[in-house]
Design an enzyme around this catalytic site. Structure first.
Site, PDB file in Angstrom:
ATOM      1  CB  CYS A  47      -0.754   2.529   3.891  1.00 37.95           C
ATOM      2  SG  CYS A  47      -2.267   1.920   3.156  1.00 37.95           S
ATOM      3  CG  ASP A  48       3.044   1.207   4.470  1.00 36.08           C
ATOM      4  OD1 ASP A  48       2.469   1.685   5.458  1.00 36.08           O
ATOM      5  OD2 ASP A  48       2.961   0.014   4.146  1.00 36.08           O
ATOM      6  CB  CYS A  77      -0.939  -0.021   1.207  1.00 37.76           C
ATOM      7  SG  CYS A  77      -2.049   1.393   1.261  1.00 37.76           S
TER       8      CYS A  77
END
Ligand code: FAD
Length: 348
Positions: free
Chosen positions: A170-171, A167
Site C-alpha cells: 500500500c505505502d 502494508c
C-alpha cells in the site's frame, strides 16, 4: 419480518456488498461498527487510518473536491474530512465516505453499532448488536476485516501516517520512502515479502527480527539473505521509533536480546510484518476458521462459509491479498452469492 441480508462491517467489502445487494432490491442492513468499539476498531474500515490511497482504480491523482462536494450528502459532509482543492489521490477516509454514500443512495440502511454475538444454529439466522435486540436475517455477510498487529509502542502510534506502516504494497511507493533506508520488522513469509518488495524503492532495508533465524519458508528466507539491499538485524527488538512532526520517522532504536546493547538504525519508515488479527471473536467459533482465525470459504471461488446462508468477504476471509480492491471484489461476490442463495430459498 427477518431481514433478507444483514451485512456486518463497513470497509470496502461491506459497502461493495451493500451496493450490490441494494441494487438487487434486497434492502440490505449494514451494521457498521462504532467509535470506541472493541479492539480499537472504527467504522469505515482500515482505510480510515490512512492518508493517500494511490492504488484503488478510478481515483488518479487530481483535484477531487468538486466530485466529493457533489457526491456526499449534507450530513456526510459534516463528518467527512474537509474537502480541499489540493491535487491528491483519494484519501482513505474520503474513499470510505464515498462508498458509504453510494450504498445509502441505493437505499442501504445503516446501524452504527457493533455486533457482539451471533446465533447461526437457528433459521432465520440471528445477530446481536451491543445496544439492541437480536436481529433476524435470512442471510448474513460477514465483512468485519482484520487489524494489523503493532508493537504497542507510544512512539509507533505517534508516527502512524508519518512513516509507520503495516502494508508495504500500500505505502512502499510513497515519495517519503524512496531511496531512503527502511526498517521491516518480522521473520515470517510476510516479512520476507515486504522486505523484498521494499527494495524496489528503498536505498536499503534493515530486517529486524527477534530470533537468530527466520521462521519463513527456506526459499523466501534465501531470497532475502541473497539480496544485497537487505541487512538482517538478528536477535533485536525495536524499542522506539525516532522522528519529528516535520520529518516523520527518521530512525528506530533497537536493543540486542542477547547482549542488551542499544543502537540506532537510520530509516524514513518502519514497516510491521508481525501478522494480522481477523475480527472474528464475536462469532464465538460458530463458523469454520483456519488456525489464525480467518473464516474459511467452503466452496472454490465462492464466498460461502460452513453455515448455509452466511457468507464472508474481504480481509476477514483473506490472509493473503489484504487489499481494498480485493475486499471490494469479494464483497460484490458475497452479495451475488447471497442473492442466489435467497432465490434458491424462494426469498426475493
Ligand atoms: P476493513 O477495512 O477491515 O473493515 C472492517 C470493518 O468492520 C471495520 O470498520 C470494523 O470496525 C468493522 N467491524 C469489525 N467487527 C465488527 C463487529 N463485530 N460489528 C460491526 N462492525 C465490525 N489497501 C489498499 O488497497 N490500498 C492502500 O493504500 C491501503 N492502505 C492501507 C493503509 C493502512 C494503514 C492499513 C491498515 C491498510 C491499508 N490497506 C490498503 C488495506 C485495506 O485497508 C484493507 O485490505 C481493507 O480495508 C479490507 O477491507 P474489509 O472491508 O475487508 O475490512
Amino acid at each position: 419480518m427477518p431481514e433478507r441480508v444483514v451485512i456486518i462491517g463497513s470497509g470496502p467489502a461491506g459497502w461493495a456488498a451493500a451496493i450490490y445487494a441494494a441494487r438487487a432490491n434486497l434492502d440490505p442492513l449494514v451494521i457498521e461498527g462504532m467509535f470506541g468499539m472493541s479492539g480499537g476498531m472504527v467504522p469505515l474500515g482500515q482505510l480510515y487510518f490512512t492518508t493517500e490511497v494511490e492504488n484503488y482504480p478510478g481515483f488518479p491523482f487530481g483535484v477531487l473536491s468538486q466530485f466529493l462536494d457533489t457526491a456526499l450528502d449534507d450530513k456526510e459532509k459534516q463528518i467527512a474530512p474537509p474537502i480541499t482543492d489540493e491535487k491528491h489521490a483519494v484519501t482513505g477516509p474520503e474513499l470510505m465516505h464515498l462508498m458509504r454514500q453510494q450504498a445509502k443512495n441505493f437505499g442501504t440502511r445503516v446501524i452504527s453499532d457493533e455486533v457482539v454475538e451471533v446465533d447461526f444454529d437457528s433459521k432465520p439466522l440471528r445477530v446481536k448488536p451491543s445496544d439492541g435486540d437480536w436481529i433476524e436475517a435470512h442471510s448474513v455477510i460477514i465483512a468485519t476485516g482484520a487489524r494489523a498487529n503493532y508493537l504497542g509502542l507510544e512512539s509507533e502510534e505517534k508516527f502512524k501516517n508519518g512513516g509507520v506502516s503495516a502494508c508495504a504494497v500500500c505505502d512502499g511507493a510513497l515519495p517519503r520512502f524512496r531511496n531512503k533506508p527502511l526498517v521491516v520488522i518480522g521473520g515470517g513469509d510476510s516479512a520476507m515479502e515486504e522486505a523484498t518488495y521494499l527494495t524496489k524503492y528503498a536505498e536499503k532495508v534493515y530486517l529486524v527480527h527477534r530470533r537468530d533465524e527466520f521462521r519463513a519458508s527456506p526459499i523466501m528466507a534465501e531470497r532475502v539473505l541473497n539480496n544485497p539491499k537487505i541487512e538482517p538485524v538478528w536477535s533485536h527488538n525495536v524499542v522506539e521509533v525516532l522522528g519529528s512532526a516535520e520529518q516523520g520517522v527518521t530512525g528506530v532504536t533497537v536493543v540486542g536480546i542477547k547482549d542488551g546493547v542499544t543502537k540506532e538504525l537510520p530509516a524514513s519508515g518502519m514497516f510491521l510484518a508481525i501478522g494480522h488479527t481477523p475480527n472474528t471473536a464475536f462469532l464465538g467459533g460458530k463458523l469454520d476458521m483456519n488456525e489464525a482465525g480467518y473464516i474459511r470459504w467452503t466452496k472454490p471461488y465462492r464466498t460461502n462459509t460452513s453455515v448455509d446462508g452466511v457468507f464472508a468477504a474481504g480481509d476477514v476471509a483473506d490472509d493473503y491479498y489484504r487489499q481494498a480492491i480485493t475486499s471490494a471484489g469479494t464483497g460484490c461476490m458475497a452479495a451475488l452469492d447471497a442473492e442466489r442463495y435467497l432465490g434458491d430459498q424462494g426469498i426475493h
